[in-house]
Write a protein that holds these residues in place. Structure first.
Motif: not given
Length: 785
Positions: A72-80, A158-168
């Motif tokens: 699987d290959c992915f990256g951020k929108h702002s990075s080449l 283009l991949r987003c996430g997963p969250p860094d931290k979650v508070i319940f």
């Protein structure tokens, strides 16, 4: 390897390749830090390659289930630069990977190769203009070579996430999810989804909450409704895909514990003065919480009721806490917590402490200048040890119209003082009110760095407390429930209830008792007397007897006397009436004693001291006279025993075979009258005998008896009682001419044919008293000694 090199960054000790920037100095450092460099992960640079050469070189590698997979290959929108990740195969233990990228650009095939990769990920560089194909080969030089392939357009990388931290946060059947996204994703993620399921329930379908409509979820917060408070849930989160986030993977599973719905319950609440720490006291609290509700610990928050910072929160895993506090009022809350829920708070209001031994009288004084300024003075030279102080003042609570006594929130000011033993505070946060009593407290703070309180626990010491008024007034109400009792000739006892504190409007200095005396001529005289403010009763003296009085009471302060109470009327006792009452009481007592005294005394005497009759006073005593002996003996023979009564005298004759001559014995005569003659005595005996038998025994005559000396019955001391007669008394009644041991013979009733055999013998043996009980003729009469 051709085209590969290393560059060492002194800042982060990361390894990177740069063939064009190799220097001898760097090579020397590489030799020194060989071990460090050998441990670094070597990143592979892209090497141009021909597609024909690549195809022919790796044509023996194929796709196998037990080989390398899940590329699987992915990256951020702002990075080449993108990242490719994969999972290793199972054929060999030692694995070396080769990654090849191929992309068409303007009709030409662009190929990139990354060799000798030992990890399971690699950063690659691709063009955004065309689709790309990525292949990864595992052990490409081996005959067991396997490969995995990934093909996509650059936008799908283009991949987003997963969250860094979650508070319940759970509350009232709701679950609030607060998400913290990576820094690079904050501007690209618009919405996200929450997937949840009851933990351990394999048959339930997962529920999904999305934030498309923006009602339940925002960029950072989402609320899940209608959850069961007692259940534990598993939750996953991912972003909602968009043109800048083509890949939104689900996060790992988060475990959300059950909701805490019960508040803690206080078990022990103790407060103790600290003898070694004057001006402070120890507060000890323990509580309990239901074990069925899973919790990680407790939050205890405590702060001053005045609102002075800080409002401190302390975490504890045990259901107990110890705090060292000053005498101020505090607010305290206790909550049980876990990583998703907080229980309802247990709220405690700790009132201002009043009984601290350090707060002695005379330590503080206050001078009020205006409603926004006053000066506080303290007795001791505190500036030797303290320079930071805090003053708190509050209006005293009152009890009005049946409501509970309620205080007011305190106002505070802290200050720095290292010169004088006083401080003028101006302007005040709130203006002072007239006729209101204020309680003011001075605290010292050991910390000389800042005069603000850093911590609530063990942070200040109470020096003293006093009270003051901005403006005093006279009482607006009077004592109530005035009553008079124990009304005497010259005095009366008065009693009343205190003036309500809110109506005093100053420091009560005492009570004034107004009493008016009404004279018989219609005039009156008013007097007054002042009593101590701590009293609620007073004996009013120096009054006149039989006089009417009216009493009113009022309180007074420094501002003057207040309103008077309602009048209380009474009349003292009259002198004459008092004496007459005393005489009547005495007469009643004497009459009672005379009427009921003798019977009571007689009954008591009969019970406690029983009386013994005096034989000398018996009216049955008979006198013994000698002339009546012959007649008495003549009648005895014929008497029938059953007809005799207790007034008869029995003389018993005792036979003696050896003697035939009877001894002469005196006869006892029953007459007590000095005027009785022998003839009267004889007639009485004869009458008694005739009444009993009807005749006179023929064998007893005057000739058969010898002459007996006559004895004057008046000189005989013997009285023979009908109730009882002792031998001593009988002997005392004997005639003087007869010896003391003489006896009277017993006369027995013999057979009819043997009646002449009765003789009188000497020697007095028995004298007795006949019973009234009937006795048969044949029975011999008994004798009493």
């Amino acid at each position: 390897m051709v085209g590969r090199g290393f560059h060492f960054d002194f800042l982060d000790l990361k390894c990177s390749s740069s063939a064009s920037h190799s220097h001898l100095f760097i090579l020397g450092l590489l030799l020194v830090y060989y071990k460090i460099l050998s441990a670094c992960v070597q990143a592979s640079d892209r090497v141009k390659c021909g597609s024909q050469n690549i195809s022919s070189r790796y044509h023996h590698c194929g796709i196998h289930l037990d080989g390398v997979h899940d590329l699987d290959c992915f990256g951020k929108h702002s990075s080449l630069r993108k990242v490719c990740v994969w999972k290793p195969g199972k054929r060999t233990s030692e694995k070396i990977y080769t990654l090849i990228t191929q992309q068409q650009h303007r009709g030409r095939n662009h190929c990139g190769a990354y060799y000798n990769i030992t990890g399971v990920s690699e950063e690659i560089t691709i063009s955004e203009s065309s689709d790309v194909t990525v292949e990864v080969f595992e052990n490409s030089q081996s005959i067991n070579c396997t490969k995995a392939v990934f093909s996509a357009s650059p936008k799908s990388f283009l991949r987003c996430g997963p969250p860094d931290k979650v508070i319940f946060s759970r509350h009232s059947g709701r679950l609030a999810v607060n998400v913290i996204w990576p820094e690079l994703d904050k501007n690209t993620i618009q919405y996200y989804s929450v997937k949840y399921i009851e933990q351990g329930n394999l048959t339930q379908n997962q529920s999904l909450v999305q934030s498309y409509n923006g009602v339940n979820c925002t960029i950072s917060n989402c609320t899940v409704e209608d959850l069961k408070s007692s259940l534990v849930y598993s939750v996953q989160i991912r972003c909602v895909p968009n043109d800048k986030c083509s890949q939104c993977p689900w996060s790992e599973n988060y475990t959300v514990p059950s909701e805490l719905t019960t508040q803690p319950v206080i078990v022990v609440h103790e407060d103790t003065d600290l003898a070694e720490r004057k001006g402070r006291w120890l507060l000890y609290l323990t509580w309990k919480f239901p074990a069925k509700e899973l919790h990680d610990g407790f939050y205890v928050t405590v702060g001053k009721a005045s609102g002075e910072a800080p409002y401190e929160r302390m975490n504890t895993s045990q259901p107990e806490i110890r705090l060292i506090l000053s005498s101020s009022a505090y607010h305290l809350t206790i909550r049980a917590v876990n990583n998703a829920s907080t229980s309802p708070a247990l709220n405690l209001s700790i009132p201002q402490r009043q009984d601290m031994t350090s707060m002695g009288a005379g330590k503080l004084n206050v001078t009020v200048h205006s409603n926004t300024s006053f000066t506080i003075y303290w007795k001791d030279n505190l500036i030797k040890n303290y320079v930071c102080y805090s003053v708190e003042w509050t209006k005293e609570g009152h009890e009005k119209k049946g409501h509970e006594k309620k205080g007011h929130e305190a106002v505070y000011m802290s200050f720095y003082q290292d010169v004088n033993n006083y401080r003028t505070l101006s302007p005040l946060p709130e203006p002072l009110e007239p006729y209101e009593r204020y309680s003011i407290t001075l605290h010292t703070r050991p910390n000389k760095e800042t005069c603000n309180m850093e911590h609530v626990n063990n942070s200040e010491i109470t020096y003293g407390r006093t009270q003051f008024y901005f403006t005093e007034g006279s009482p607006i109400s009077a004592p109530i429930n005035i009553s008079s009792y124990n009304v005497m000739l010259n005095s009366v006892m008065l009693q009343w209830s205190s003036i309500p504190e809110e109506d005093v409007r100053g420091f009560l200095l005492g009570y004034i008792i107004y009493y008016t005396e009404y004279h018989h001529d219609g005039t009156s005289t008013e007097r007054n007397i002042t009593v101590d403010p701590t009293l609620n009763s007073y004996e009013l003296g120096d009054l006149k007897g039989g006089t009417a009085y009216e009493v009113q009471i009022s309180g007074f302060t420094q501002a003057g006397a207040g309103v008077r109470s309602t009048a209380n009327l009474f009349k003292t006792d009259d002198q004459g009436f008092s004496n007459l009452s005393g005489v009547i009481a005495i007469v009643a007592v004497v009459a009672t004693v005379l009427i009921f005294g003798p019977p009571i005394i007689k009954r008591a005497k009969g019970i406690l001291w029983p009386s013994i009759p005096n034989p000398g006073n018996s009216n049955a005593m008979q006198k013994i006279e000698e002339p009546c002996v012959r007649e008495l003996l003549e009648s005895i023979h014929t008497l029938k025993v059953e007809e005799w009564d207790t007034n008869s005298l029995q003389i018993v004759e005792k036979e003696d075979a050896a003697s035939t001559l009877p001894s002469m014995v005196p006869l006892l005569c029953a007459s007590e009258d000095e005027a009785d003659s022998p003839e009267m005595t004889r007639n009485w005996i004869q009458r008694e005998t005739e009444d009993a038998t009807g005749d006179i025994p023929p064998n007893i005559t005057a000739e058969t008896l010898p002459d007996i000396q006559q004895t004057d019955p008046r000189s005989s001391p013997l009285a023979f009682p009908s109730g009882y007669t002792t031998m001593e008394m009988f002997q005392q009644g004997m005639p003087q001419g007869v010896p003391a041991d003489a006896s009277v013979t017993q006369a027995t009733e013999s057979d009819p044919e043997d009646t002449d055999s009765t003789v009188v013998k000497s020697g007095l043996d028995y004298i007795g008293q006949f019973s009234t009980s009937p006795i048969s003729d044949s029975e011999e009469m008994s004798a009493i000694l």
